[in-house]
Design a protein around this motif. Structure first.
Motif, short mmCIF file in Angstrom:
data_model
loop_
_atom_site.label_atom_id
_atom_site.label_comp_id
_atom_site.label_asym_id
_atom_site.label_seq_id
_atom_site.Cartn_x
_atom_site.Cartn_y
_atom_site.Cartn_z
N PRO A 150 -27.74 -74.74 -21.51
CA PRO A 150 -28.66 -74.88 -20.38
C PRO A 150 -27.96 -75.21 -19.05
O PRO A 150 -28.41 -74.77 -17.99
CB PRO A 150 -29.58 -76.03 -20.79
CG PRO A 150 -29.55 -76.01 -22.29
CD PRO A 150 -28.20 -75.52 -22.68
N LEU A 151 -26.85 -75.94 -19.12
CA LEU A 151 -26.15 -76.31 -17.89
C LEU A 151 -25.72 -75.09 -17.09
O LEU A 151 -25.71 -75.08 -15.86
CB LEU A 151 -24.89 -77.10 -18.23
CG LEU A 151 -25.05 -78.57 -18.55
CD1 LEU A 151 -23.74 -79.12 -19.11
CD2 LEU A 151 -25.45 -79.32 -17.29
N TYR A 152 -25.34 -74.06 -17.81
CA TYR A 152 -24.89 -72.80 -17.18
C TYR A 152 -26.07 -72.11 -16.49
O TYR A 152 -25.97 -71.68 -15.34
CB TYR A 152 -24.27 -71.97 -18.29
CG TYR A 152 -24.10 -70.48 -18.13
CD1 TYR A 152 -23.02 -69.94 -17.43
CD2 TYR A 152 -24.98 -69.59 -18.77
CE1 TYR A 152 -22.83 -68.58 -17.37
CE2 TYR A 152 -24.78 -68.22 -18.72
CZ TYR A 152 -23.71 -67.71 -18.02
OH TYR A 152 -23.52 -66.36 -17.97
N TYR A 153 -27.20 -72.08 -17.18
CA TYR A 153 -28.37 -71.42 -16.58
C TYR A 153 -28.90 -72.24 -15.41
O TYR A 153 -29.39 -71.70 -14.43
CB TYR A 153 -29.46 -71.21 -17.63
CG TYR A 153 -29.00 -70.28 -18.73
CD1 TYR A 153 -28.80 -68.92 -18.47
CD2 TYR A 153 -28.69 -70.75 -19.99
CE1 TYR A 153 -28.32 -68.06 -19.45
CE2 TYR A 153 -28.22 -69.90 -20.98
CZ TYR A 153 -28.04 -68.56 -20.71
OH TYR A 153 -27.57 -67.72 -21.67
N LYS A 154 -28.76 -73.57 -15.52
CA LYS A 154 -29.20 -74.43 -14.43
C LYS A 154 -28.35 -74.16 -13.19
O LYS A 154 -28.87 -74.03 -12.08
CB LYS A 154 -29.06 -75.90 -14.87
CG LYS A 154 -29.56 -76.88 -13.85
CD LYS A 154 -29.49 -78.29 -14.42
CE LYS A 154 -29.64 -79.30 -13.29
NZ LYS A 154 -29.19 -80.64 -13.71
N ASP A 157 -29.32 -70.79 -11.63
CA ASP A 157 -30.57 -70.85 -10.88
C ASP A 157 -30.38 -71.57 -9.55
O ASP A 157 -30.93 -71.17 -8.53
CB ASP A 157 -31.66 -71.52 -11.72
CG ASP A 157 -31.97 -70.70 -12.99
OD1 ASP A 157 -31.47 -69.56 -13.08
OD2 ASP A 157 -32.69 -71.20 -13.87
N MET A 158 -29.55 -72.62 -9.58
CA MET A 158 -29.29 -73.34 -8.33
C MET A 158 -28.53 -72.47 -7.34
O MET A 158 -28.78 -72.52 -6.14
CB MET A 158 -28.48 -74.62 -8.61
CG MET A 158 -29.33 -75.72 -9.22
SD MET A 158 -28.33 -77.18 -9.58
CE MET A 158 -28.05 -77.81 -7.92
N LEU A 159 -27.59 -71.65 -7.83
CA LEU A 159 -26.79 -70.81 -6.94
C LEU A 159 -27.68 -69.91 -6.08
O LEU A 159 -27.37 -69.62 -4.92
CB LEU A 159 -25.79 -69.95 -7.73
CG LEU A 159 -24.64 -70.69 -8.43
CD1 LEU A 159 -23.77 -69.69 -9.22
CD2 LEU A 159 -23.76 -71.44 -7.44
N THR A 185 -25.52 -64.38 -12.18
CA THR A 185 -25.00 -64.83 -13.48
C THR A 185 -23.47 -64.76 -13.47
O THR A 185 -22.79 -65.66 -13.96
CB THR A 185 -25.56 -63.96 -14.62
OG1 THR A 185 -26.99 -64.03 -14.59
CG2 THR A 185 -25.07 -64.44 -15.99
N GLN A 186 -22.95 -63.69 -12.91
CA GLN A 186 -21.49 -63.57 -12.86
C GLN A 186 -20.86 -64.68 -12.02
O GLN A 186 -19.80 -65.21 -12.35
CB GLN A 186 -21.08 -62.19 -12.34
CG GLN A 186 -19.57 -61.99 -12.35
CD GLN A 186 -19.15 -60.54 -12.48
OE1 GLN A 186 -19.94 -59.68 -12.88
NE2 GLN A 186 -17.92 -60.24 -12.16
N ALA A 187 -21.53 -65.05 -10.93
CA ALA A 187 -21.02 -66.18 -10.12
C ALA A 187 -21.03 -67.46 -10.97
O ALA A 187 -20.09 -68.26 -10.91
CB ALA A 187 -21.86 -66.35 -8.86
N ALA A 188 -22.06 -67.63 -11.79
CA ALA A 188 -22.11 -68.81 -12.67
C ALA A 188 -21.02 -68.74 -13.74
O ALA A 188 -20.42 -69.75 -14.10
CB ALA A 188 -23.50 -68.93 -13.32
N ASP A 189 -20.76 -67.53 -14.24
CA ASP A 189 -19.63 -67.36 -15.18
C ASP A 189 -18.37 -67.95 -14.58
O ASP A 189 -17.62 -68.68 -15.23
CB ASP A 189 -19.35 -65.86 -15.45
CG ASP A 189 -20.43 -65.17 -16.27
OD1 ASP A 189 -21.14 -65.87 -17.02
OD2 ASP A 189 -20.55 -63.93 -16.16
N ILE A 190 -18.13 -67.58 -13.33
CA ILE A 190 -16.86 -67.91 -12.69
C ILE A 190 -16.80 -69.39 -12.26
O ILE A 190 -15.75 -70.01 -12.33
CB ILE A 190 -16.62 -66.98 -11.47
CG1 ILE A 190 -16.51 -65.52 -11.94
CG2 ILE A 190 -15.35 -67.38 -10.71
CD1 ILE A 190 -16.45 -64.48 -10.83
#
Ligand code: TRP
Length: 365
Positions: A150-154, A157-159, A185-190
């Motif tokens: 969930p931290l990744y999805y959070k 969503d914030m980004l 999502t890719q920005a969150a990956d990175i």
């Protein structure tokens, strides 16, 4: 789209210089010497970067750093993908913590590939080949975009709070909701490796093809905009050229004639090599007179990227082709032998890799 780079439809990039001038990618030249043990760097296949000084410093000063990339599970794993795999294992050996994701969400949103099917491809094709090519389970975190914490999805969503639709359109052209989700999502990956729960802020390298540079630009902007909240360090990138397809044009997973898969039987690979487009002349006689053009040759690309590690041996092939001493038939035969030798060894390693892959997957259950 007029001047931008569309990461979903790009074919070949004909003018790499344009990338420097227009998009601010810098030349990799000044780091070449220092990392000359890497074939792709030494041979100028890795040609550009953003902010790589941070990574060189981390390497020299033995600081922690992250290497992160995502694989698009779209089909069979071929020599084009091997280049990325080799770069991952290179940074892992230099001490990087490796973050590696299966871009199964992107594959679904953009290409309509069912996530269960792409999970299987990610494991059987990509992960297994990565491990066979030397990826270690140590210092490695693997995840599926569709099935993570969930931290990744959070974070993802914030980004979305600090980017406008106009900015996205300026980078990518027109975007569908699916594309918007997939780029964020890719920005969150990175960026998520820098959250405190994942090790905190540290230099991050993303080795990409030029087609992925828009994602890097977006992510670097987002990193700065969320500096206060997360103390993100903007990610660095390197930019590499692509091998062309065996018949000319693009190398693609969906067209078996365009690539050699790492699971192709050596005989199948040999046939594909014998039929590949070369930089040769129409007749042997003309070739003896004028010489061939290795720069336009798919066989030479295979040797250059993968099959000849010794620079002086490669130079000999190059020189003999140019002078007309080496004829395509002979050169293809040599390439087919080299490929067969590599594939036979690699396919044995794949068998051993399966246990390690199981352990990597157990880890994320
Ligand atoms: N978009 C990438 C591709 O098409 C895959 C990808 C997903 C990725 N997340 C990433 C690449 C993070 C680099 C970093 O191949």
């Amino acid at each position: 789209m007029k001047d931008g780079i569309d990461p979903w439809s790009i074919g070949e990039i004909s003018d790499y210089r344009n990338l420097f001038e227009e998009f601010g990618i810098e030349s990799f030249e000044k780091f070449r010497e220092q990392l000359s043990d890497n074939r792709y760097i030494r041979r100028g296949i890795v040609f550009g970067h953003r902010d790589f000084s941070r990574i060189i410093k981390a390497i020299h000063e033995d600081e922690r750093f992250v290497m992160i990339t995502g694989l698009m599970p779209s089909g069979r794993f071929h020599f084009g993908h091997k280049m990325v795999a080799d770069q991952i294992t290179y940074y892992q050996k230099l001490g990087a913590e490796i973050f590696l994701c299966s871009a199964d969400l992107e594959a679904y949103l953009i290409r309509g590939i069912d996530p269960e099917a792409s999970k299987k491809i990610a494991v059987d094709e990509y992960l297994t080949n990565y491990v066979a090519l030397g990826l270690s389970e140590k210092n490695l975190r693997f995840w599926f975009q569709t099935d993570y914490t969930p931290l990744y999805y959070k974070l993802r969503d914030m980004l979305s709070k600090k980017i406008t639709l106009n900015e996205l359109n300026a980078i990518y052209g027109k975007l569908s909701p699916g594309k918007i989700i997939s780029v964020i999502t890719q920005a969150a990956d990175i960026l998520h490796p820098q959250l405190k729960e994942f090790g905190g802020p540290r230099p991050t390298i993303v080795p990409v093809g030029a087609d992925q540079d828009p994602h890097i630009r977006l992510t670097r902007d987002l990193a700065s905009r969320f500096r206060k909240e997360f103390r993100f360090i903007p990610p660095s990138s390197t930019c590499h050229k692509f091998m062309g397809g065996l018949q000319g044009g693009k190398m693609s997973s969906s067209d078996p004639k365009s690539h050699i898969a790492l699971t192709d039987e050596p005989e199948v690979a040999a046939k594909k090599i014998m039929k590949a487009k070369t930089g040769g002349r129409t007749t042997a006689r003309e070739q003896r007179e004028k010489g061939g053009i290795p720069e336009d040759c798919m066989i030479y690309d295979l040797l250059l990227y993968h099959l000849i590690d010794d620079d002086s041996q490669l130079e000999t092939v190059y020189g003999d082709c140019k002078s007309g001493a080496l004829i395509c038939g002979e050169c293809k035969k040599f390439c087919a032998e080299k490929a067969a030798e590599f594939l036979t060894k690699h396919q044995k390693k794949r068998k051993k890799a399966k246990k390690i892959v199981e352990r990597i997957l157990d880890e994320i259950k």
